[in-house]
Scaffold this motif. Structure first.
Motif, PDB file in Angstrom:
ATOM      1  N   SER A   4       0.829  -1.193   0.000  1.00 49.87           N
ATOM      2  CA  SER A   4       0.000   0.000   0.000  1.00 49.87           C
ATOM      3  C   SER A   4       0.871   1.253   0.000  1.00 49.87           C
ATOM      4  CB  SER A   4      -0.898  -0.025   1.234  1.00 49.87           C
ATOM      5  OG  SER A   4      -1.390   1.242   1.514  1.00 49.87           O
ATOM      6  N   ASN A   6      -0.060   3.984   1.250  1.00 51.46           N
ATOM      7  CA  ASN A   6      -0.221   4.595   2.571  1.00 51.46           C
ATOM      8  C   ASN A   6       0.889   4.163   3.523  1.00 51.46           C
ATOM      9  OD1 ASN A   6      -2.530   5.838   1.742  1.00 51.46           O
ATOM     10  ND2 ASN A   6      -3.925   4.531   2.894  1.00 51.46           N
ATOM     11  N   ARG A   7       1.247   2.900   3.464  1.00 52.54           N
ATOM     12  CA  ARG A   7       2.302   2.391   4.350  1.00 52.54           C
ATOM     13  C   ARG A   7       3.665   2.958   3.977  1.00 52.54           C
ATOM     14  NH1 ARG A   7       0.875  -3.585   6.475  1.00 52.54           N
ATOM     15  NH2 ARG A   7      -1.182  -3.040   7.205  1.00 52.54           N
ATOM     16  N   SER A  10       3.679   6.581   5.085  1.00 54.01           N
ATOM     17  CA  SER A  10       3.734   6.716   6.546  1.00 54.01           C
ATOM     18  C   SER A  10       5.141   6.447   7.071  1.00 54.01           C
ATOM     19  CB  SER A  10       2.724   5.784   7.212  1.00 54.01           C
ATOM     20  OG  SER A  10       3.114   4.437   7.067  1.00 54.01           O
ATOM     21  N   ILE A  53       1.460   6.814  12.105  1.00 55.15           N
ATOM     22  CA  ILE A  53       1.128   5.460  12.565  1.00 55.15           C
ATOM     23  C   ILE A  53      -0.329   5.131  12.222  1.00 55.15           C
ATOM     24  CG2 ILE A  53       0.819   4.029  14.628  1.00 55.15           C
ATOM     25  CD1 ILE A  53       3.306   5.480  15.790  1.00 55.15           C
ATOM     26  N   VAL A  54      -1.218   6.106  12.402  1.00 60.59           N
ATOM     27  CA  VAL A  54      -2.622   5.899  12.027  1.00 60.59           C
ATOM     28  C   VAL A  54      -2.725   5.636  10.522  1.00 60.59           C
ATOM     29  CG1 VAL A  54      -4.873   7.043  11.836  1.00 60.59           C
ATOM     30  CG2 VAL A  54      -3.554   7.234  13.946  1.00 60.59           C
ATOM     31  N   PHE A  56      -0.432   4.335   8.624  1.00 63.94           N
ATOM     32  CA  PHE A  56       0.154   3.020   8.357  1.00 63.94           C
ATOM     33  C   PHE A  56      -0.874   1.911   8.540  1.00 63.94           C
ATOM     34  CE2 PHE A  56       2.512  -0.825   9.399  1.00 63.94           C
ATOM     35  CZ  PHE A  56       3.483  -0.843   8.405  1.00 63.94           C
ATOM     36  N   PHE A  57      -1.677   2.020   9.586  1.00 67.19           N
ATOM     37  CA  PHE A  57      -2.630   0.957   9.882  1.00 67.19           C
ATOM     38  C   PHE A  57      -4.017   1.189   9.280  1.00 67.19           C
ATOM     39  CE2 PHE A  57       0.452   0.373  13.365  1.00 67.19           C
ATOM     40  CZ  PHE A  57       0.797  -0.935  13.079  1.00 67.19           C
ATOM     41  N   SER A  58      -4.194   2.292   8.590  1.00 67.57           N
ATOM     42  CA  SER A  58      -5.507   2.542   7.982  1.00 67.57           C
ATOM     43  C   SER A  58      -5.696   1.619   6.792  1.00 67.57           C
ATOM     44  CB  SER A  58      -5.636   3.999   7.546  1.00 67.57           C
ATOM     45  OG  SER A  58      -4.781   4.266   6.469  1.00 67.57           O
ATOM     46  N   GLY A  59      -6.918   1.217   6.588  1.00 68.92           N
ATOM     47  CA  GLY A  59      -7.220   0.309   5.492  1.00 68.92           C
ATOM     48  C   GLY A  59      -7.152   1.026   4.156  1.00 68.92           C
TER      49      GLY A  59
END
Length: 152
Positions: A4, A6-7, A10, A53-54, A56-59
């Motif tokens: 992703s 996003n990761r 992040s 961090i949010v 990173f873990f967001s879908g």
């Protein structure tokens, strides 16, 4: 694990935040002010880490869109470059001209570039926001902002 975007973003933001925090811990302390100058940089650095961090873990709801080639229109790229140029100009003129005048012009011009056309509201916000912030920082928090050419 890092499929992703996003990761990936992040992790880059966390690295930037750590570097930012290292630099903010090196700011010199001032003994006669109630709020030291390193408070906001440290708070923003930790906030950036938490939000990264949010992220990173967001879908990732748009997995299909991520596999496609990201095609930005020319107008969006122009807007991005204009805002970047305005930020660089703002940073370079902040010490010389001062916080209030530079921020008034930055907010007004940036709002126009981004398409906000209500001139009365734009002028009101661009004047009131920096003046109120200058007063809060200089007189209530006793954190000096650059006054520049204004005799404040």
């Amino acid at each position: 694990m890092l499929r992703s975007s996003n990761r990936k973003i992040s992790l880059i933001l966390i690295a930037l935040a750590i570097g930012y925090l290292i630099l903010s811990y090196q700011l010199p302390p001032y003994p006669f002010v109630p709020v030291d100058s390193d408070l906001m940089p440290k708070a923003l650095g930790y906030l950036l880490i938490i939000l990264s961090i949010v992220l990173f873990f967001s879908g990732n709801n748009d997995a299909e869109k991520e596999t496609k080639v990201d095609s930005r229109s020319a107008s969006e790229m122009f807007l991005l470059l204009m805002v970047t140029a305005l930020v660089i100009l703002y940073i370079s003129l902040l010490e010389i001209i001062g916080f209030v005048i530079t921020t008034v012009f930055f907010i007004f011009i940036c709002s126009l570039v981004l398409g906000y056309k209500n001139y009365k509201v734009n002028i009101t916000v661009s004047i009131l926001f920096p003046v109120v912030l200058f007063y809060i920082f200089n007189y209530l928090l006793q954190i000096r902002l650059p006054s520049g050419i204004l005799p404040i």
